[in-house]
Motif scaffolding. Structure first.
Motif, PDB file in Angstrom:
ATOM      1  N   LYS A 139       0.829  -1.213   0.000  1.00 23.09           N
ATOM      2  CA  LYS A 139       0.000   0.000   0.000  1.00 23.09           C
ATOM      3  C   LYS A 139       0.858   1.256   0.000  1.00 23.09           C
ATOM      4  O   LYS A 139       0.490   2.269  -0.599  1.00 23.09           O
ATOM      5  N   LEU A 140       2.008   1.200   0.680  1.00 21.32           N
ATOM      6  CA  LEU A 140       2.895   2.363   0.701  1.00 21.32           C
ATOM      7  C   LEU A 140       3.460   2.637  -0.682  1.00 21.32           C
ATOM      8  O   LEU A 140       3.569   3.793  -1.105  1.00 21.32           O
ATOM      9  N   ARG A 141       3.830   1.584  -1.418  1.00 22.06           N
ATOM     10  CA  ARG A 141       4.351   1.771  -2.782  1.00 22.06           C
ATOM     11  C   ARG A 141       3.279   2.366  -3.702  1.00 22.06           C
ATOM     12  O   ARG A 141       3.596   3.087  -4.646  1.00 22.06           O
ATOM     13  N   ALA A 142       2.016   2.053  -3.438  1.00 23.64           N
ATOM     14  CA  ALA A 142       0.937   2.569  -4.289  1.00 23.64           C
ATOM     15  C   ALA A 142       0.571   4.010  -3.949  1.00 23.64           C
ATOM     16  O   ALA A 142      -0.167   4.661  -4.699  1.00 23.64           O
ATOM     17  N   ALA A 143       1.062   4.512  -2.822  1.00 25.67           N
ATOM     18  CA  ALA A 143       0.707   5.874  -2.402  1.00 25.67           C
ATOM     19  C   ALA A 143       1.509   6.915  -3.174  1.00 25.67           C
ATOM     20  O   ALA A 143       2.653   6.682  -3.587  1.00 25.67           O
ATOM     21  N   SER A 144       0.899   8.078  -3.365  1.00 33.11           N
ATOM     22  CA  SER A 144       1.571   9.200  -4.035  1.00 33.11           C
ATOM     23  C   SER A 144       2.319  10.041  -3.008  1.00 33.11           C
ATOM     24  O   SER A 144       2.146   9.901  -1.792  1.00 33.11           O
ATOM     25  N   ALA A 145       3.173  10.973  -3.506  1.00 30.01           N
ATOM     26  CA  ALA A 145       3.919  11.854  -2.617  1.00 30.01           C
ATOM     27  C   ALA A 145       2.971  12.733  -1.797  1.00 30.01           C
ATOM     28  O   ALA A 145       3.239  13.020  -0.622  1.00 30.01           O
ATOM     29  N   ASP A 146       1.881  13.169  -2.405  1.00 26.19           N
ATOM     30  CA  ASP A 146       0.919  14.009  -1.674  1.00 26.19           C
ATOM     31  C   ASP A 146       0.280  13.240  -0.522  1.00 26.19           C
ATOM     32  O   ASP A 146       0.072  13.796   0.566  1.00 26.19           O
ATOM     33  N   GLU A 147      -0.055  11.943  -0.738  1.00 21.56           N
ATOM     34  CA  GLU A 147      -0.654  11.142   0.330  1.00 21.56           C
ATOM     35  C   GLU A 147       0.341  10.903   1.460  1.00 21.56           C
ATOM     36  O   GLU A 147      -0.017  10.934   2.639  1.00 21.56           O
ATOM     37  N   ILE A 148       1.618  10.669   1.109  1.00 23.87           N
ATOM     38  CA  ILE A 148       2.632  10.456   2.141  1.00 23.87           C
ATOM     39  C   ILE A 148       2.885  11.753   2.917  1.00 23.87           C
ATOM     40  O   ILE A 148       3.116  11.735   4.135  1.00 23.87           O
ATOM     41  N   ALA A 149       2.819  12.901   2.225  1.00 26.28           N
ATOM     42  CA  ALA A 149       3.062  14.186   2.882  1.00 26.28           C
ATOM     43  C   ALA A 149       2.008  14.498   3.941  1.00 26.28           C
ATOM     44  O   ALA A 149       2.238  15.355   4.809  1.00 26.28           O
ATOM     45  N   GLN A 150       0.853  13.811   3.879  1.00 23.58           N
ATOM     46  CA  GLN A 150      -0.187  14.051   4.880  1.00 23.58           C
ATOM     47  C   GLN A 150       0.095  13.351   6.212  1.00 23.58           C
ATOM     48  O   GLN A 150      -0.558  13.631   7.208  1.00 23.58           O
ATOM     49  N   VAL A 151       1.088  12.439   6.227  1.00 21.91           N
ATOM     50  CA  VAL A 151       1.461  11.766   7.470  1.00 21.91           C
ATOM     51  C   VAL A 151       2.188  12.769   8.363  1.00 21.91           C
ATOM     52  O   VAL A 151       3.068  13.507   7.895  1.00 21.91           O
ATOM     53  N   PRO A 152       1.857  12.857   9.646  1.00 20.38           N
ATOM     54  CA  PRO A 152       2.538  13.804  10.540  1.00 20.38           C
ATOM     55  C   PRO A 152       4.051  13.616  10.526  1.00 20.38           C
ATOM     56  O   PRO A 152       4.554  12.490  10.619  1.00 20.38           O
ATOM     57  N   GLY A 153       4.804  14.734  10.380  1.00 16.49           N
ATOM     58  CA  GLY A 153       6.254  14.678  10.371  1.00 16.49           C
ATOM     59  C   GLY A 153       6.855  14.603   8.990  1.00 16.49           C
ATOM     60  O   GLY A 153       8.090  14.568   8.844  1.00 16.49           O
ATOM     61  N   PHE A 154       6.022  14.577   7.937  1.00 14.65           N
ATOM     62  CA  PHE A 154       6.526  14.471   6.571  1.00 14.65           C
ATOM     63  C   PHE A 154       6.201  15.749   5.796  1.00 14.65           C
ATOM     64  O   PHE A 154       5.062  16.244   5.839  1.00 14.65           O
ATOM     65  N   GLY A 155       7.224  16.253   5.100  1.00 17.30           N
ATOM     66  CA  GLY A 155       7.030  17.368   4.198  1.00 17.30           C
ATOM     67  C   GLY A 155       7.098  16.899   2.759  1.00 17.30           C
ATOM     68  O   GLY A 155       7.363  15.721   2.490  1.00 17.30           O
ATOM     69  N   PRO A 156       6.871  17.792   1.799  1.00 13.84           N
ATOM     70  CA  PRO A 156       6.885  17.393   0.386  1.00 13.84           C
ATOM     71  C   PRO A 156       8.211  16.777  -0.038  1.00 13.84           C
ATOM     72  O   PRO A 156       8.236  15.804  -0.799  1.00 13.84           O
ATOM     73  N   ARG A 157       9.331  17.337   0.454  1.00 10.31           N
ATOM     74  CA  ARG A 157      10.633  16.813   0.028  1.00 10.31           C
ATOM     75  C   ARG A 157      10.854  15.399   0.564  1.00 10.31           C
ATOM     76  O   ARG A 157      11.283  14.503  -0.175  1.00 10.31           O
ATOM     77  N   THR A 158      10.574  15.181   1.833  1.00 14.55           N
ATOM     78  CA  THR A 158      10.759  13.839   2.411  1.00 14.55           C
ATOM     79  C   THR A 158       9.800  12.842   1.782  1.00 14.55           C
ATOM     80  O   THR A 158      10.160  11.688   1.515  1.00 14.55           O
ATOM     81  N   ALA A 159       8.567  13.266   1.522  1.00 13.77           N
ATOM     82  CA  ALA A 159       7.585  12.377   0.892  1.00 13.77           C
ATOM     83  C   ALA A 159       8.063  11.948  -0.488  1.00 13.77           C
ATOM     84  O   ALA A 159       7.949  10.779  -0.868  1.00 13.77           O
ATOM     85  N   GLN A 160       8.623  12.889  -1.264  1.00 14.45           N
ATOM     86  CA  GLN A 160       9.119  12.538  -2.591  1.00 14.45           C
ATOM     87  C   GLN A 160      10.323  11.607  -2.493  1.00 14.45           C
ATOM     88  O   GLN A 160      10.501  10.703  -3.325  1.00 14.45           O
ATOM     89  N   ALA A 161      11.155  11.800  -1.459  1.00 16.66           N
ATOM     90  CA  ALA A 161      12.303  10.913  -1.269  1.00 16.66           C
ATOM     91  C   ALA A 161      11.838   9.488  -0.971  1.00 16.66           C
ATOM     92  O   ALA A 161      12.447   8.510  -1.425  1.00 16.66           O
ATOM     93  N   VAL A 162      10.755   9.354  -0.208  1.00 16.28           N
ATOM     94  CA  VAL A 162      10.204   8.024   0.074  1.00 16.28           C
ATOM     95  C   VAL A 162       9.687   7.371  -1.210  1.00 16.28           C
ATOM     96  O   VAL A 162       9.946   6.196  -1.476  1.00 16.28           O
ATOM     97  N   VAL A 163       8.969   8.147  -2.024  1.00 14.61           N
ATOM     98  CA  VAL A 163       8.459   7.607  -3.297  1.00 14.61           C
ATOM     99  C   VAL A 163       9.601   7.155  -4.182  1.00 14.61           C
ATOM    100  O   VAL A 163       9.568   6.079  -4.798  1.00 14.61           O
ATOM    101  N   ASP A 164      10.676   7.961  -4.278  1.00 17.41           N
ATOM    102  CA  ASP A 164      11.822   7.612  -5.122  1.00 17.41           C
ATOM    103  C   ASP A 164      12.515   6.348  -4.605  1.00 17.41           C
ATOM    104  O   ASP A 164      12.943   5.489  -5.383  1.00 17.41           O
TER     105      ASP A 164
END
Length: 661
Positions: free
Chosen positions: A611-636
């Motif tokens: 499910k995490l692999r299917a999530a977008s950077a915007d969805e990950i950025a909604q998790v507390p403690g995550f910003g757009p840059r960190t969310a994109q790093a997780v997706v990459d």
């Protein structure tokens, strides 16, 4: 028990030809019937070293006191003779499919002057056309009731027909338009036979013609302002379509086929058969049977085919039989079916398309039927009581084990080692008392050491909680009461303080020895212990060289198997959950600034790596403690190719666990 060498046929006396053989016990009763392409080769295998035979085969050859055989000319004759002897002698060591139900057919008595439509059972008769089989007689009656308004043929018994003919007044169906009333001469025999022919043609699959013809007649009646007739035709069309909905098309090429699927466990096998005629499922049947030997899926399929088609009329055997696995003698089975049908019959395994999809549906039905059977069996109080009594007698216990605890171990190539504890009370699971263990004191793939640690931790808690309750409590009347198994701080039961009536471990002698050693080290010597080895269903006791063999039909063995399988399932579920979290952490190792806290936040939000692999950077950025840059790093990081992992293995059974991603 007899020594097989005492009745082994003399060398050279067994012919090298197809045939059927019978093993008999000392009283002359037939205990096993088998067939072979070469009698010499097959029978010689039974008299090889006993240690190399399967335990149930060992039991058969040591129970027998003699063997004889009959030579036949072809493998097809061997198949027919084998099944005839199995039915005649009912051997205890053969797989037995018990199907005592008579399945109904839709029958039309075409040999009569005024043919009748009815529900038919039993052997087929000449001059009668059959459609089906159906799973229930009411399904036939519903279909017929819908079609009689369009095809008003006779459906009454001979007595009713003759009485109406004598009094000159039709029955109720004649008055409401669901019978053309040939008994009082409303139609001639020829006109009635035309109605019957149309009915048979519709049931045979020629449906589009009649619906289109009725639609044309309805439109013509409406154009001529005959609205009542148009309304009746409209209702007739609706009736035909409802009848078609009850027999939905599953194979677009109008195939005639029987689809057979199995679902089995070490003790029982569930069989389901869907009868497809003209591309439509016309009926379903099935049964659950005890497995009395170690027959594989191929042999079980062969037995199901012979049971299903023995005594079947030629028109009841389809051109194609779809099975999950080809039996060893698939060619012989196909030839035998072809001889019975009077034409070629294909026995094959569907690989793709509609037929494969239908096979999967039948397999699901077989699994559900077996599960329902086991559930009904487990829920019966009398059966559970008998099962506990059988376990008590077989293991020589002082009392019936009303509380049974079972333990199992799973790991991933020596990592993420986990164990499970399940609890059954009075033969039923108590899921609120299940426990999970994470094994950290064991290095490498050592399930024996893991079992030792699990049992040690469980019974250390048992001793600690019993010690905490050793002082009797003072009741309201000032009298001392016995120790209460309740935590005085929380008010909740101290569940580890309950002593089980029996401890079961999933495994053989090594696992049992490890569990016994752990209990001895803790001074626990009053709780019975056993192990259940999955492959042969043997019950092992501590310090015993030979296992306890419970009968295959024993309710006690069935109960122990359910307990063991539940512990196995619970361990796998725990293992997969931990493995998924470990895979997430491993995949995110290279993300800068991503620590343990934020990794746990990701797992809590998405639940799995898939499910995490299917999530977008915007969805990950909604998790507390995550910003757009960190969310994109997780997706990459998750998009990068990952090294393949070794499969997860249950070390007790050797089973490879399926991946969650």
């Amino acid at each position: 028990m007899a020594d097989p060498a005492t009745y082994r046929p003399a060398p050279g006396s067994i012919p090298d030809a197809p045939g059927v053989y019978r093993f008999r016990d000392e009283l002359g009763r037939v205990i096993y019937v088998g067939k072979a392409k070469s009698l010499r080769s097959r029978l010689s295998s039974y008299f090889a070293d006993l240690a190399g035979l399967h335990p149930r085969t060992q039991q058969m050859v040591t129970t027998a006191a003699g063997v004889d055989w009959t030579v036949v000319s072809t493998e097809v004759e061997a198949l027919q003779l084998e099944y005839s002897w199995i039915k005649e002698f009912d051997p205890r060591f053969n797989v037995k499919y018990r199907d005592d139900k008579s399945y109904p057919w839709l029958a039309i008595t075409r040999s009569e002057e005024f043919p009748r439509v009815m529900v038919g059972r039993g052997a087929k008769r000449k001059g009668v056309r059959y459609f089906g089989p159906y799973s229930h007689a009411w399904a036939i009656r519903e279909t017929v009731d819908l079609l009689l308004r369009v095809f008003p043929m006779r459906s009454c018994s001979k007595g009713v027909f003759n009485r109406s003919k004598q009094i000159g007044r039709p029955c109720l169906l004649g008055y409401i338009g669901k019978c053309s009333a040939p008994c009082v001469g409303r139609v001639t025999p020829e006109e009635h036979r035309e109605i019957v022919d149309d009915f048979c043609s519709f049931m045979a699959g020629n449906t589009t013609t009649y619906i289109k013809r009725l639609e044309r007649e309805m439109k013509a009646a409406a154009a001529e302002q005959e609205y009542e007739r148009a309304a009746r035709l409209r209702d007739d069309i609706d009736a035909l379509r409802k009848a078609l909905d009850k027999n939905a098309v599953v194979l677009g090429d109008a195939t005639d086929a029987d689809v057979i699927a199995l679902a089995d466990d070490p003790l029982e096998v569930g069989v389901q058969i869907f009868s497809v005629r003209g591309g439509r499922v016309r009926g379903r049947r099935g049964w659950v049977a005890d497995k009395t030997d170690d027959a594989g899926v191929g042999e079980l399929v062969e037995r199901a085919l012979v049971t299903l088609y023995d005594g079947e009329q030629a028109d009841g055997i389809p051109r194609e039989v779809l099975v999950p696995v080809l039996p060893e003698d698939a060619t012989t089975i196909a030839e035998w079916l072809g001889e019975r049908r009077g034409g070629r019959v294909a026995v094959r395994v569907p690989q793709r398309g509609d037929k494969r999809a239908l096979m999967e549906t039948v397999e699901r039905n077989a699994t559900q039927a077996l599960t329902l059977h086991k559930t009904k069996r487990a829920s019966d109080l009398t059966t559970r009581t008998r099962a506990l009594e059988e376990v008590q007698k077989a293991l020589d216990l002082p009392e019936a084990p009303l509380r049974i605890e079972c333990f199992d171990v799973s790991n991933l190539q020596g990592t993420e080692v986990v164990a499970s504890m399940v609890v059954f009370e009075d033969g039923l699971p108590r899921k609120g008392e299940y426990r999970r263990f994470v094994i950290r004191g064991v290095e490498g793939q050592n399930d024996v050491a893991a079992m030792h640690e699990t049992i040690t931790r469980r019974f250390r808690r048992y001793l600690d909680e019993r010690a905490a309750l050793s002082e009797p409590e003072i009741g309201s009347d000032g009298e001392a009461e016995g120790p209460q198994l309740v935590d005085p701080d929380t008010g909740k039961p101290r569940k580890f303080a309950y002593a089980p009536g029996l401890v079961v471990v999933d495994g053989g002698p090594p696992q049992v020895a490890a569990a016994a050693r752990a209990m001895r080290e803790l001074g626990v010597d009053d709780i019975p212990l056993c192990g259940l080895a999955k492959r042969l269903e043997e019950v092992w006791l501590p310090d015993e060289e030979d296992p306890v063999i419970l009968p295959r039909t024993s309710e006690g063995l069935y109960l122990l198997q359910r307990v063991r399988d539940e512990a196995h399932r619970f361990a796998i579920t725990h293992h997969r959950g931990r493995r998924s979290r470990t895979m997430v952490e491993s995949a995110l190792d290279d993300v800068p600034g991503l620590g343990e806290v934020r990794r746990k936040s990701l797992m809590k939000r998405f639940g799995s790596l898939k499910k995490l692999r299917a999530a977008s950077a915007d969805e990950i950025a909604q998790v507390p403690g995550f910003g757009p840059r960190t969310a994109q790093a997780v997706v990459d990081a998750l998009a990068a190719p990952q090294p393949s992992a070794a499969p997860a293995i249950n070390t007790t059974t050797g089973e490879i666990l399926e991946e969650d991603t």
